[in-house]
Design an enzyme around this catalytic site. Structure first.
Site, short mmCIF file in Angstrom:
data_model
loop_
_atom_site.label_atom_id
_atom_site.label_comp_id
_atom_site.label_asym_id
_atom_site.label_seq_id
_atom_site.Cartn_x
_atom_site.Cartn_y
_atom_site.Cartn_z
N ARG A 1 0.82 -1.17 0.01
CA ARG A 1 -0.03 0.17 -0.04
C ARG A 1 0.66 1.20 0.02
O ARG A 1 1.94 1.19 0.56
CB ARG A 1 -0.86 -0.18 1.36
CG ARG A 1 -2.05 -1.00 1.23
CD ARG A 1 -3.04 -0.82 2.43
NE ARG A 1 -2.43 -1.32 3.76
CZ ARG A 1 -1.81 -0.48 4.57
NH1 ARG A 1 -1.93 0.78 4.62
NH2 ARG A 1 -1.21 -1.12 5.76
N TYR B 1 -0.87 -3.50 -7.34
CA TYR B 1 -0.92 -4.23 -5.73
C TYR B 1 -2.46 -4.29 -5.29
O TYR B 1 -3.14 -3.41 -5.38
CB TYR B 1 0.03 -3.59 -4.87
CG TYR B 1 0.00 -4.09 -3.63
CD1 TYR B 1 0.55 -5.25 -3.32
CD2 TYR B 1 -0.64 -3.33 -2.67
CE1 TYR B 1 0.47 -5.94 -1.80
CE2 TYR B 1 -0.80 -3.91 -1.17
CZ TYR B 1 -0.25 -5.26 -1.12
OH TYR B 1 -0.30 -5.72 0.35
N LYS C 1 -9.58 -2.28 1.31
CA LYS C 1 -9.46 -1.21 2.32
C LYS C 1 -10.32 0.03 1.89
O LYS C 1 -10.55 0.76 2.88
CB LYS C 1 -7.91 -0.78 2.19
CG LYS C 1 -7.04 -2.02 2.65
CD LYS C 1 -7.25 -2.70 4.05
CE LYS C 1 -6.18 -3.50 4.44
NZ LYS C 1 -6.57 -4.40 5.77
N HIS D 1 -11.22 -2.23 11.10
CA HIS D 1 -10.08 -3.03 10.72
C HIS D 1 -10.07 -3.98 11.63
O HIS D 1 -8.75 -4.15 12.57
CB HIS D 1 -8.95 -2.13 10.47
CG HIS D 1 -7.76 -2.68 10.00
ND1 HIS D 1 -6.51 -2.45 10.25
CD2 HIS D 1 -7.55 -3.79 9.15
CE1 HIS D 1 -5.46 -3.15 9.42
NE2 HIS D 1 -6.09 -4.09 8.84
N SER E 1 -1.68 -4.02 10.21
CA SER E 1 -1.31 -5.23 9.29
C SER E 1 -0.05 -5.68 9.62
O SER E 1 0.84 -5.24 10.19
CB SER E 1 -1.30 -4.25 7.96
OG SER E 1 -2.43 -3.77 7.32
N CYS F 1 0.30 -7.82 11.84
CA CYS F 1 0.47 -8.01 13.52
C CYS F 1 -0.07 -9.19 13.88
O CYS F 1 -0.37 -9.28 15.27
CB CYS F 1 0.20 -6.96 14.36
SG CYS F 1 1.63 -5.42 13.86
N ASP G 1 -9.97 -9.89 8.68
CA ASP G 1 -9.31 -8.37 8.59
C ASP G 1 -10.26 -7.31 8.79
O ASP G 1 -9.87 -6.34 9.08
CB ASP G 1 -8.79 -8.41 7.27
CG ASP G 1 -8.07 -7.31 6.76
OD1 ASP G 1 -7.21 -6.99 7.68
OD2 ASP G 1 -7.89 -6.47 5.77
N ARG H 1 1.94 -12.04 -0.82
CA ARG H 1 0.48 -12.21 -0.41
C ARG H 1 -0.11 -13.79 -0.95
O ARG H 1 0.53 -14.15 -1.80
CB ARG H 1 -0.51 -11.12 -0.79
CG ARG H 1 -0.08 -9.73 -0.05
CD ARG H 1 -0.66 -9.71 1.17
NE ARG H 1 -0.12 -8.59 2.03
CZ ARG H 1 -0.94 -7.79 2.89
NH1 ARG H 1 -1.94 -8.47 3.21
NH2 ARG H 1 -0.26 -6.95 3.69
#
Length: 600
Positions: free
Chosen positions: A85, A215, A224, A244, A266, A268, A293, A384
């Site tokens: 991002r 991406y 998002k 989130h 993100s 974590c 998420d 990913r």
């Protein structure tokens, strides 16, 4: 308009065209602007998916993997300048800068539309314009939102089919009313030039335009962009929460079940926690995944009920293994798109942290030769997987429940190597909002920029709140006033380190021990000690049976260093001050009360 026989779909594929004239007019407008060679209305069918995969293989957009080891799975490599991002090029475009607030990059809507139209003019010449109808949320949920994304990327179409409910289901949900609410999303790869890369959100218009990137986080506009940035704006306007957050269910051996929502920045450990497998000591306990998420929550009967708006998982690969996350490994064992991982000599995927020894030879994420002696990593740190949620063996039975699942606890957490204990509970809702507003985490590779810097990330929404963060805090406080049975709020930190800089807590499945205490507190059966920061478990309150951990490490995990917390409280003030006067008075009062508790 000329139809290219090499690209245009065979008869019977695609054409999920709505009867809604507002959508048709919008598509016509973007078509005239971008001048594509042809138009493809996506229906999300298996036949369409097979056709687009075949076209992508011909064009080397995808590589076919070993079908015995990872059936129906493929590898994609993005441009090396386009791997995460780009928060610095992400804009919230509201009539005034104050509406976007101090934590967002602001751009004036009129000027931004003009600039983006200039970039999009003729941008799809020689390309196919794909129209993706989709919904976010269970088909019968009152929270479910309809979106249409226009893109010139087959990779986006293939990923959106996994991540959303795509095609006729969205066309039917929208209906014929030209005034119905729906999100307008436009994406074009352009030439993948970082200098012409912009992700722009227009909350008042329910619109998103993304150019210059391929991406996922920048171009899967359902994720998002709609689910959080536009979603949070709509949530405030309509009286719900777009967060989130993962959502998990936890069921005791005697059948008592609770649902927990948790907000982590993100990379974590959201996916690990959402798919947690209890250790052997917790025989009979079950943890199920609602979402990994994003959580959308509304008030019903004085409680918060949550749905997962997504249909798949777009997760970080490095570090994922059968040791760290068996359910994730089973989920990505088939029907998965991998992005920026390594390819070994038998066409299987590999990444740092995967089970077993590294391959003697591989092709890295850039397409270069790689061996264990290479200086570069084989897989990008933010590589990913995209996989359907149906692949998850621990998927919750109520994941499609339109009314949502009742939330007993909300957990905030970040990656902190010091200061913050393993777990503690807020005194009440407003104190819990303060915990979320001041949470911080050491940055990771999920976003461009420095790695390892402590960054305040309120509710893990710093990059995703689509309006003024002060108004967002107030919205949380206002939601609390409407709740007669609010969730308890907790803070966790799996990442605290000792003097040797090694992690004190084993994490992964052992996080069940912390989750168990949280459930005990929800059921008013768990013990706790009152501390200046909230309710802390004593070592005896955590079920540590069978865990090989030093007693001193447990004391350190649950301990408070008053000197460190003086610095932390000062950092809270510095963060609030940096927001320029938008922080609600209630949260300023909470900070003063926290400071006072350390003085007594």
């Amino acid at each position: 308009m000329k139809m290219s026989p090499a690209i245009f779909p065979p008869s019977g594929i695609g054409d999920a065209r709505p009867a809604n004239q507002a959508v048709l007019d919008w598509v016509d407008e973007i078509t005239k602007l971008t001048e594509p060679e042809n138009i493809f209305w996506c229906d999300g069918s298996d036949r369409e998916n097979e056709f687009l995969i075949g076209e992508s293989l011909k064009e080397n957009l995808l590589s076919k993997l070993n079908q015995k080891k990872v059936p129906r799975s493929y590898l994609h490599r993005s441009d090396p300048n386009d791997v995460a991002r780009v928060e610095q090029f992400t804009f919230v475009c509201t009539p005034t800068k104050e509406e976007a607030g101090p934590t967002n990059n602001w751009s004036e809507p009129g000027e931004t539309y003009t600039k983006l139209r200039g970039l999009l003019k003729g941008a799809m010449r020689g390309r196919t314009l794909f129209v993706i109808p989709y919904i976010m949320g269970p088909p019968d949920s009152p929270l479910t939102k309809v979106g249409f994304e226009i893109t010139d990327s087959k990779y986006v179409v293939l990923n959106m089919r996994i991540m959303t409910r795509m095609g006729e289901i969205a066309v039917k949900r929208l209906g014929n009313d030209p005034n119905a609410e729906w999100n307008r999303g436009v994406h074009s790869l352009l030439d993948i030039n970082p200098e012409r890369r912009f992700i722009c959100h227009f909350p008042q218009d329910n619109a998103i335009i993304s150019v210059g990137s391929g991406y996922g986080g920048n171009v899967l506009l359902s994720k998002k962009c709609l689910a959080l940035r536009i979603g949070s704006y709509l949530a405030r306007k309509q009286g719900w929460l777009a967060e989130h957050m993962l959502i998990l269910g936890v069921e005791s051996p005697d059948g008592r079940k609770h649902y927990v929502a948790a907000a982590f920045p993100s990379a974590c450990g959201k996916t690990n926690f959402a798919m947690l497998i209890p250790p052997a000591h917790f025989k009979g306990w079950k943890v199920t995944t609602v979402g990994d998420d994003i959580g959308w929550m509304r008030i019903r009967d004085g409680r918060l009920y949550a749905v997962n708006p997504e249909n798949g998982y777009f997760g970080v690969v490095p570090g994922t293994s059968y040791q760290s996350n068996p359910n994730a490994m089973r989920s990505i064992a088939h029907d998965t798109i991998y992005t920026n991982v390594a390819l070994n000599d038998d066409s299987d995927v590999w990444w740092e942290g995967k089970d077993g020894p590294p391959p003697a030879h591989a092709i890295d994420w850039r397409g270069n030769e790689w061996t264990p002696q290479s200086k570069e990593k084989a897989a990008h740190p933010n590589s990913r997987f995209t996989t359907p949620m149906r692949n998850n063996p621990a998927l919750d039975s109520d994941v499609e429940k339109g009314e949502g699942v009742p939330i007993s606890a909300i957990i905030f957490g970040g990656r902190r190597s010091d200061t913050v204990p393993l777990v503690y509970q807020a005194f009440d809702w407003n104190h819990g909002v303060y915990l979320g507003a001041t949470m911080a985490s050491e940055t990771t590779a999920a976003a461009t920029g420095a790695v390892g810097r402590v960054r305040r990330d309120p509710m893990a929404m710093l990059p995703f709140c689509g309006y003024n963060i002060g108004d967002y805090f107030q919205h949380w406080l206002d939601i609390g006033k409407r709740l007669t049975n609010p969730p308890l709020i907790f803070n966790v930190n799996w990442f605290r380190k000792g003097a040797d800089r090694k992690f004190l807590w084993p994490g992964f499945g052992e996080n069940m021990r912390v989750l168990k205490w949280i459930i005990d507190r929800c059921e008013e059966s768990g013990g706790a000690l009152k501390s200046p920061i909230g309710w802390l478990p004593s070592p005896h309150d955590l079920d540590l049976a069978g865990l090989d951990i030093d007693r001193n490490a447990v004391d350190e995990l649950l301990g408070l260093d008053h000197e460190e917390w003086q610095k932390e409280i000062a950092a809270h003030k510095e963060f609030f001050d940096s927001l320029g006067g938008v922080v609600p008075e209630e949260l300023q009062k909470q900070r003063d009360q926290l400071a006072a508790r350390f003085m007594t």
